[in-house]
Motif scaffolding. Structure first.
Motif, PDB file in Angstrom:
ATOM      1  N   ASP A  19       0.837  -1.195   0.000  1.00 11.11           N
ATOM      2  CA  ASP A  19       0.000   0.000   0.000  1.00 11.11           C
ATOM      3  C   ASP A  19       0.877   1.253   0.000  1.00 11.11           C
ATOM      4  OD1 ASP A  19      -1.865   1.994   0.366  1.00 11.11           O
ATOM      5  OD2 ASP A  19      -2.864   1.030   2.067  1.00 11.11           O
ATOM      6  N   GLY A  20       0.829   1.996  -1.092  1.00  5.35           N
ATOM      7  CA  GLY A  20       1.554   3.261  -1.175  1.00  5.35           C
ATOM      8  C   GLY A  20       0.617   4.419  -1.448  1.00  5.35           C
ATOM      9  N   ARG A  21      -0.645   4.262  -1.052  1.00  2.91           N
ATOM     10  CA  ARG A  21      -1.646   5.289  -1.357  1.00  2.91           C
ATOM     11  C   ARG A  21      -1.480   6.544  -0.502  1.00  2.91           C
ATOM     12  NH1 ARG A  21      -6.781   1.412  -0.793  1.00  2.91           N
ATOM     13  NH2 ARG A  21      -5.542   0.889   1.047  1.00  2.91           N
ATOM     14  N   GLU A  22      -0.789   6.414   0.600  1.00  2.12           N
ATOM     15  CA  GLU A  22      -0.507   7.574   1.457  1.00  2.12           C
ATOM     16  C   GLU A  22       0.943   7.977   1.230  1.00  2.12           C
ATOM     17  OE1 GLU A  22       0.546  10.133   4.435  1.00  2.12           O
ATOM     18  OE2 GLU A  22       1.309   8.087   4.574  1.00  2.12           O
ATOM     19  N   VAL A  23       1.185   9.260   1.078  1.00  2.60           N
ATOM     20  CA  VAL A  23       2.490   9.759   0.640  1.00  2.60           C
ATOM     21  C   VAL A  23       3.621   9.292   1.552  1.00  2.60           C
ATOM     22  CG1 VAL A  23       3.876  11.828   0.248  1.00  2.60           C
ATOM     23  CG2 VAL A  23       1.513  11.756  -0.542  1.00  2.60           C
ATOM     24  N   ARG A  24       3.425   9.368   2.855  1.00  2.00           N
ATOM     25  CA  ARG A  24       4.500   8.985   3.775  1.00  2.00           C
ATOM     26  C   ARG A  24       4.800   7.500   3.697  1.00  2.00           C
ATOM     27  NH1 ARG A  24       2.199  11.903   9.086  1.00  2.00           N
ATOM     28  NH2 ARG A  24       0.298  11.204   8.046  1.00  2.00           N
ATOM     29  N   GLN A  25       3.751   6.678   3.514  1.00  2.28           N
ATOM     30  CA  GLN A  25       3.965   5.243   3.372  1.00  2.28           C
ATOM     31  C   GLN A  25       4.725   4.934   2.090  1.00  2.28           C
ATOM     32  OE1 GLN A  25       3.851   2.718   5.153  1.00  2.28           O
ATOM     33  NE2 GLN A  25       3.863   1.003   3.717  1.00  2.28           N
ATOM     34  N   LEU A  26       4.369   5.607   1.007  1.00  2.94           N
ATOM     35  CA  LEU A  26       5.068   5.416  -0.261  1.00  2.94           C
ATOM     36  C   LEU A  26       6.537   5.794  -0.120  1.00  2.94           C
ATOM     37  CD1 LEU A  26       5.146   4.841  -3.295  1.00  2.94           C
ATOM     38  CD2 LEU A  26       4.319   7.179  -3.680  1.00  2.94           C
ATOM     39  N   ALA A  27       6.815   6.905   0.546  1.00  3.76           N
ATOM     40  CA  ALA A  27       8.204   7.338   0.755  1.00  3.76           C
ATOM     41  C   ALA A  27       8.977   6.307   1.566  1.00  3.76           C
ATOM     42  CB  ALA A  27       8.228   8.683   1.450  1.00  3.76           C
ATOM     43  N   ARG A  28       8.325   5.717   2.574  1.00  3.87           N
ATOM     44  CA  ARG A  28       8.989   4.700   3.394  1.00  3.87           C
ATOM     45  C   ARG A  28       9.347   3.465   2.567  1.00  3.87           C
ATOM     46  NH1 ARG A  28       5.487   6.473   7.643  1.00  3.87           N
ATOM     47  NH2 ARG A  28       3.883   4.977   7.023  1.00  3.87           N
ATOM     48  N   VAL A  29       8.432   3.053   1.712  1.00  8.63           N
ATOM     49  CA  VAL A  29       8.682   1.879   0.869  1.00  8.63           C
ATOM     50  C   VAL A  29       9.881   2.126  -0.041  1.00  8.63           C
ATOM     51  CG1 VAL A  29       7.753   0.472  -1.013  1.00  8.63           C
ATOM     52  CG2 VAL A  29       6.302   1.074   0.926  1.00  8.63           C
ATOM     53  N   ILE A  30       9.900   3.288  -0.676  1.00 11.02           N
ATOM     54  CA  ILE A  30      11.004   3.616  -1.582  1.00 11.02           C
ATOM     55  C   ILE A  30      12.320   3.695  -0.818  1.00 11.02           C
ATOM     56  CG2 ILE A  30      11.927   5.418  -3.094  1.00 11.02           C
ATOM     57  CD1 ILE A  30       9.015   6.022  -3.903  1.00 11.02           C
ATOM     58  N   ASP A  31      12.309   4.323   0.355  1.00  8.12           N
ATOM     59  CA  ASP A  31      13.529   4.439   1.157  1.00  8.12           C
ATOM     60  C   ASP A  31      14.035   3.077   1.622  1.00  8.12           C
ATOM     61  OD1 ASP A  31      13.523   7.164   0.875  1.00  8.12           O
ATOM     62  OD2 ASP A  31      12.637   7.573   2.840  1.00  8.12           O
ATOM     63  N   GLN A  32      13.115   2.202   2.018  1.00  4.31           N
ATOM     64  CA  GLN A  32      13.511   0.894   2.528  1.00  4.31           C
ATOM     65  C   GLN A  32      14.163   0.030   1.454  1.00  4.31           C
ATOM     66  OE1 GLN A  32       9.879  -0.652   4.166  1.00  4.31           O
ATOM     67  NE2 GLN A  32       9.982   0.610   6.026  1.00  4.31           N
ATOM     68  N   LEU A  33      13.791   0.260   0.205  1.00  2.00           N
ATOM     69  CA  LEU A  33      14.318  -0.565  -0.883  1.00  2.00           C
ATOM     70  C   LEU A  33      15.430   0.121  -1.666  1.00  2.00           C
ATOM     71  CD1 LEU A  33      10.944  -1.985  -2.182  1.00  2.00           C
ATOM     72  CD2 LEU A  33      12.677  -3.222  -0.907  1.00  2.00           C
ATOM     73  N   ALA A  34      15.862   1.279  -1.180  1.00  2.00           N
ATOM     74  CA  ALA A  34      16.832   2.082  -1.934  1.00  2.00           C
ATOM     75  C   ALA A  34      18.134   1.348  -2.212  1.00  2.00           C
ATOM     76  CB  ALA A  34      17.115   3.381  -1.188  1.00  2.00           C
ATOM     77  N   ASN A  35      18.546   0.473  -1.328  1.00  2.00           N
ATOM     78  CA  ASN A  35      19.837  -0.207  -1.501  1.00  2.00           C
ATOM     79  C   ASN A  35      19.690  -1.680  -1.868  1.00  2.00           C
ATOM     80  OD1 ASN A  35      21.457   2.094  -0.816  1.00  2.00           O
ATOM     81  ND2 ASN A  35      20.820   1.802   1.315  1.00  2.00           N
ATOM     82  N   ARG A  36      18.515  -2.079  -2.325  1.00  2.00           N
ATOM     83  CA  ARG A  36      18.284  -3.460  -2.723  1.00  2.00           C
ATOM     84  C   ARG A  36      18.410  -3.590  -4.232  1.00  2.00           C
ATOM     85  NH1 ARG A  36      15.037  -6.433   0.855  1.00  2.00           N
ATOM     86  NH2 ARG A  36      15.229  -8.118  -0.694  1.00  2.00           N
ATOM     87  N   ASP A  37      19.286  -4.482  -4.682  1.00  2.00           N
ATOM     88  CA  ASP A  37      19.414  -4.695  -6.121  1.00  2.00           C
ATOM     89  C   ASP A  37      18.871  -6.047  -6.549  1.00  2.00           C
ATOM     90  OD1 ASP A  37      21.319  -6.407  -5.133  1.00  2.00           O
ATOM     91  OD2 ASP A  37      23.017  -5.456  -6.142  1.00  2.00           O
ATOM     92  N   ASP A  38      18.209  -6.745  -5.614  1.00  2.00           N
ATOM     93  CA  ASP A  38      17.660  -8.073  -5.917  1.00  2.00           C
ATOM     94  C   ASP A  38      16.145  -8.041  -6.084  1.00  2.00           C
ATOM     95  OD1 ASP A  38      17.248  -7.439  -3.241  1.00  2.00           O
ATOM     96  OD2 ASP A  38      17.282  -9.533  -2.586  1.00  2.00           O
TER      97      ASP A  38
END
Length: 207
Positions: free
Chosen positions: A57-76
């Motif tokens: 769920d990325g429908r709320e801006v802060r949640q979407l930002a958290r998802v993107i930040d959490q995966l920022a260093n994942r290349d898999d």
């Protein structure tokens, strides 16, 4: 860095949601992990238990930002963001974090008009002719209109994605019908190639 694909575009009903799920399904069929992110507040987040990929769920801006930040260093993992229609300011922000921005559009005059404006506004995006006719005369007519409408933007078009019978099952709670597996797998490979990747990009090197 994570591999991020954003499906964007101002026109609603052009296939952003179904093609984003088709990409995730195809990647899953190839054994590549992906996460589908729903950002449109008008849509439900579909359950992941009947799918080969995670749904977030990325429908709320802060949640979407958290998802993107959490995966920022994942290349898999491939992060697939369904941007929703009618939100050009959201598209602009999401395209800045994307490795690839895809703008699906149908072969109607209105879709073509909006797609041209989207491609002009999002300078690094690629257009995806979607649900494209396959019958000879209809395909020729659609491609003639496409060439006329796009002009110099033609170099930023992906090859058309034809109508896939059963694609709508991707957005049902039960998940995809097996009949679409092959087409989704082929679509996933096309997207990876556009990103400069292939299936070996996600396999651990031999010890």
């Amino acid at each position: 860095m994570s591999r991020t694909v954003v499906f964007a575009g101002d026109k609603g009903g052009s296939g952003k949601t179904t093609t984003s799920h088709a990409l995730c399904h195809g990647l899953g069929m190839h054994g590549v992990r992906s996460i589908h992110v729903t950002t449109d507040p008008r849509r439900l987040v579909l359950p992941a238990d009947s799918r080969r990929y995670a749904t977030v769920d990325g429908r709320e801006v802060r949640q979407l930002a958290r998802v993107i930040d959490q995966l920022a260093n994942r290349d898999d993992v491939v992060l697939v963001i369904d941007g929703g229609g009618g939100r050009p300011e959201v598209d602009a922000v999401l395209s800045k974090v994307a490795d690839l921005t895809v703008i699906p559009f149908l072969h109607s005059a209105e879709d073509l008009r909006v797609a041209v404006a989207d491609l002009q506004r999002l300078s690094h995006a690629y257009g995806l002719p979607n649900r494209w006719p396959t019958q000879t005369w209809a395909k020729a007519a659609a491609e003639k209109e496409l060439t006329k409408a796009m002009g110099d933007l033609g170099s930023r078009l992906m090859s058309p994605l034809p109508e896939i019978n059963g694609l709508i099952t991707l957005v049902s709670e039960e998940g995809a019908n097996a009949r679409i597996n092959g087409q989704c797998k082929a679509f996933a490979l096309r997207i990876l190639e556009r990103m400069g990747l292939n299936l070996f990009s996600f396999r651990a090197p031999a010890a």
